[in-house]
Write a protein that holds these residues in place. Structure first.
Motif, PDB file in Angstrom:
ATOM      1  N   ASP A  12       0.807  -1.225   0.000  1.00 17.92           N
ATOM      2  CA  ASP A  12       0.000   0.000   0.000  1.00 17.92           C
ATOM      3  C   ASP A  12       0.842   1.278   0.000  1.00 17.92           C
ATOM      4  N   ASP A  20      -6.325   6.792  11.583  1.00 20.23           N
ATOM      5  CA  ASP A  20      -6.039   5.827  10.521  1.00 20.23           C
ATOM      6  C   ASP A  20      -6.947   4.600  10.638  1.00 20.23           C
ATOM      7  N   ARG A  54      -9.985   4.479  11.896  1.00 24.79           N
ATOM      8  CA  ARG A  54     -11.350   4.822  11.488  1.00 24.79           C
ATOM      9  C   ARG A  54     -11.469   4.925   9.972  1.00 24.79           C
ATOM     10  N   GLU A  55     -10.371   5.272   9.298  1.00 25.29           N
ATOM     11  CA  GLU A  55     -10.397   5.412   7.845  1.00 25.29           C
ATOM     12  C   GLU A  55     -10.073   4.103   7.123  1.00 25.29           C
ATOM     13  N   ALA A  56      -9.590   3.097   7.848  1.00 28.04           N
ATOM     14  CA  ALA A  56      -9.180   1.831   7.224  1.00 28.04           C
ATOM     15  C   ALA A  56     -10.391   1.114   6.638  1.00 28.04           C
ATOM     16  N   GLY A  57     -10.194   0.501   5.481  1.00 28.62           N
ATOM     17  CA  GLY A  57     -11.313  -0.091   4.772  1.00 28.62           C
ATOM     18  C   GLY A  57     -11.582  -1.551   5.077  1.00 28.62           C
ATOM     19  N   ASP A  58     -10.663  -2.264   5.699  1.00 27.86           N
ATOM     20  CA  ASP A  58     -10.881  -3.677   5.980  1.00 27.86           C
ATOM     21  C   ASP A  58     -10.006  -4.109   7.150  1.00 27.86           C
ATOM     22  N   ASP A  59     -10.145  -5.367   7.533  1.00 25.55           N
ATOM     23  CA  ASP A  59      -9.405  -5.869   8.695  1.00 25.55           C
ATOM     24  C   ASP A  59      -7.893  -5.833   8.472  1.00 25.55           C
ATOM     25  N   ALA A  89      -6.188  -3.669   6.667  1.00 27.73           N
ATOM     26  CA  ALA A  89      -5.740  -2.288   6.829  1.00 27.73           C
ATOM     27  C   ALA A  89      -5.732  -1.885   8.294  1.00 27.73           C
ATOM     28  N   ARG A  90      -6.722  -2.367   9.046  1.00 25.34           N
ATOM     29  CA  ARG A  90      -6.753  -2.045  10.482  1.00 25.34           C
ATOM     30  C   ARG A  90      -5.602  -2.721  11.224  1.00 25.34           C
TER      31      ARG A  90
END
Length: 443
Positions: free
Chosen positions: A203, A402, A404-409, A411-412
Motif C-alpha cells: 500500500d 487511521d 477509522r479510515e481503514a477499509g478492511d481488517d 488495513a486495520r
C-alpha cells in the motif's frame, strides 16, 4: 610520532573531487522534487539541507534513543542505542559520501533515517511483528522507514488532507531506501529464493514508484550504497567495542584457530556473505594479529583509549578501501545517484563481516534463547492482540484516525502494527502493563 599501521600513506578523503565542483551542481531539479510540491520557505537553504533538518527534528528519530541496538538501552550507560548508532552511521556516511562527490546532506539524511522504522526490542521485535503481520505482507524495518518518512511522521499535508510525512526530496527518499523492492521481488539467491529483506509494503507502492522513476530496477543509488556500507561499518566496529567493554568477548581466545572457526561459522550461518570461508578466516586472523588490535581490556582509561583508537582505525581502514576501489573504477570526478556503484574489496567485506560475526557469536546468538527475548516477543504479540480487539480506543489519536479510515481488517491490522512499531522499549513495556496486566518476572 610513529606511523599508524592501519592508515594508508595518504589521509582518508584526499581523493575528493576538485574544490571547484559544487556538489549541488551535479543534482537535478528532478532529484530535488518532492512528492507533494512545496514552495521553499527559506531560499538560503538547499532542499537537501531541509531534508536533513526534517529528519533530525522528527519524533521518530528521538524515539530511537530508547530503542534497542544490540543490548537494551537500560542494560548499562555505555552501550549504543538505535539513536547513537544512527548518529555514528551519519558521521561515517557523510564523510565517505562527501569525498566521492555525493551531497553530504543527502547521505546524512539517509543515514539518520535508516533505522527509523525499527520497532521496540531491535531485531527480536522486528521478527515478532513480522510473524503477526504475515497475512498483510509482513513487517520489515526498512519498509516501515519508507512508510514513516512518506506517511506517518506528521510534517506536510496535501490539499486533500492526506499526510505525506516529511515529504523529502526524491534524492533523499531514494537514498534512504536500502532495499528498493517489495517482499519476494528482491535479488535471487543461488537457490532461486528472494532475499528476505524488502523496502516497501504494497500500500506504499505509489510513493515508491514515484521516488524510483527512472531508476534501474532493484539497483540502489550510490548514496544508498554509502549509507548501507556506513551502517555495516558502524554496526560491526561499535558492536564489538560494546561487547569488549561489557566483558562478553575473550580477546585472547580470538587468536585461537578453533575459536576463529566458530566465528566464521557464525558469519556463514547468520549473514552468508558473498565471500568464501577461507577469505573470512584470513580476515579475522589478519585483524587480531595486527599490532593495533587490543589484546586485553581492564576498563582503565588507557585501555578505553586503546579501544577507541582501534574503532577509529578500523573505520578509516574500511572507508579508505572503499574510496580507493571506487575511485580506481570511476575516476576523480563527483559521483552521485546512478552514475556509479560503491566498490568494496572482498578483503574489506570479509573484515567487516567477521567483526559482525564476533558480536553475533558472543552477544546476540546466546541471547536468542534467554527468557528476556521470549518476554519481549510476548509483549509485542499481546499488544497487537489487545489493540486489534479494542478498536481505536487505546490507539494514539493519529493512529486512531487511521483505524477509522481503514477499509478492511487487513488495513486495520496494519494500523495496529504502525502503532506498536512506533513505541520504544520502555513505552511498549508500559503499554503492556496497562493493557495486558502484569509484565513477566524477567522485568
Amino acid at each position: 610520532m610513529p606511523t599508524d599501521p592501519f592508515v594508508p600513506d595518504r589521509a582518508w578523503g584526499s581523493g575528493a573531487p576538485d574544490a571547484g565542483v559544487r556538489q549541488a551542481d551535479v543534482y537535478t531539479d528532478r532529484d530535488r522534487e518532492r512528492w507533494w510540491s512545496e514552495a521553499p520557505k527559506n531560499p538560503r537553504r538547499t532542499a537537501f539541507e531541509r531534508d536533513r533538518a526534517r529528519v533530525l527534528h522528527s519524533s521518530a528519530l528521538r524515539r530511537l534513543g530508547a530503542k534497542t541496538q544490540v543490548l537494551g538501552p537500560s542494560s548499562d550507560d555505555f552501550v549504543r542505542t538505535r539513536l547513537t548508532h544512527s548518529l555514528e552511521v551519519a558521521q561515517v556516511g557523510r564523510e565517505l559520501g562527501k569525498v566521492l562527490g555525493c551531497d553530504p546532506d543527502v547521505v546524512d539524511t539517509a543515514c539518520l533515517s535508516h533505522d527509523l522504522g525499527h520497532p521496540p526490542f531491535g531485531h527480536n521485535g522486528e521478527r515478532a511483528l513480522h510473524e503477526v503481520a504475515l497475512g498483510i505482507g509482513g513487517f520489515e524495518g526498512n519498509a516501515q522507514t519508507l512508510r514513516l518518512l512518506s506517511r506517518l511522521e506528521p510534517k506536510v499535508f496535501a490539499d486533500d488532507g492526506t499526510c505525506v510525512g516529511l515529504n523529502l526530496t526524491r534524492a533523499s527518499l531514494d537514498a534512504a531506501t536500502k532495499y528498493p523492492w517489495q517482499a519476494g521481488d528482491g535479488p535471487r539467491r543461488a537457490d532461486g529464493t528472494s532475499t528476505r529483506k524488502f523496502g516497501v509494503y504494497p500500500d506504499d507502492e505509489p510513493v515508491f514508484a514515484w521516488l524510483r522513476q527512472g531508476a534501474p530496477e532493484r539497483r540502489k543509488c550510490l548514496e544508498a550504497q554509502v549509507m548501507d556500507l556506513a551502517d555495516d561499518i558502524s554496526y560491526s566496529v561499535h558492536d564489538v567495542e560494546d561487547a569488549i567493554v561489557g566483558g562478553r568477548v575473550d580477546l585472547e581466545r580470538l587468536r585461537v584457530t578453533a575459536e576463529q572457526e566458530r566465528v566464521v561459522a557464525q558469519v556463514r550461518d547468520w549473514y552468508d556473505p558473498a565471500v568464501d570461508d577461507d577469505t573470512l578466516g584470513a580476515a579475522l586472523d589478519r585483524l587480531v594479529s595486527h599490532p593495533i588490535w587490543v589484546s586485553s581490556y581492564d576498563g582503565s582509561r588507557r585501555d578505553l583509549a586503546r579501544l577507541k583508537d582501534l574503532t577509529s582505525q578500523l573505520i578509516g581502514r574500511f572507508c579508505a578501501a572503499a574510496e580507493d576501489a571506487t575511485r580506481a573504477a570511476y575516476g576523480t570526478g563527483p559521483l552521485t545517484r546512478y552514475e556509479a556503484d560503491l566498490i568494496v574489496p572482498d578483503e574489506t567485506l570479509a573484515e567487516i563481516f567477521v567483526l559482525k560475526g564476533v558480536a553475533a557469536l558472543y552477544v546476540m546468538a546466546p541471547r536468542e534463547h534467554e527468557p528476556l527475548y521470549l518476554a519481549q516477543r510476548t509483549i509485542l504479540f499481546d499488544l497487537v492482540d489487545a489493540l486489534a480487539e479494542s478498536g481505536a480506543r487505546h490507539l494514539e489519536e493519529p493512529f486512531a484516525a487511521d483505524w477509522r479510515e481503514a477499509g478492511d481488517d487487513g488495513a486495520r491490522l496494519r494500523v495496529v502494527i504502525d502503532q506498536v512499531a512506533s513505541l520504544t522499549d520502555t513505552s511498549a513495556q508500559q503499554w503492556h502493563a496497562r493493557l495486558c496486566g502484569m509484565l513477566s518476572e524477567v522485568y
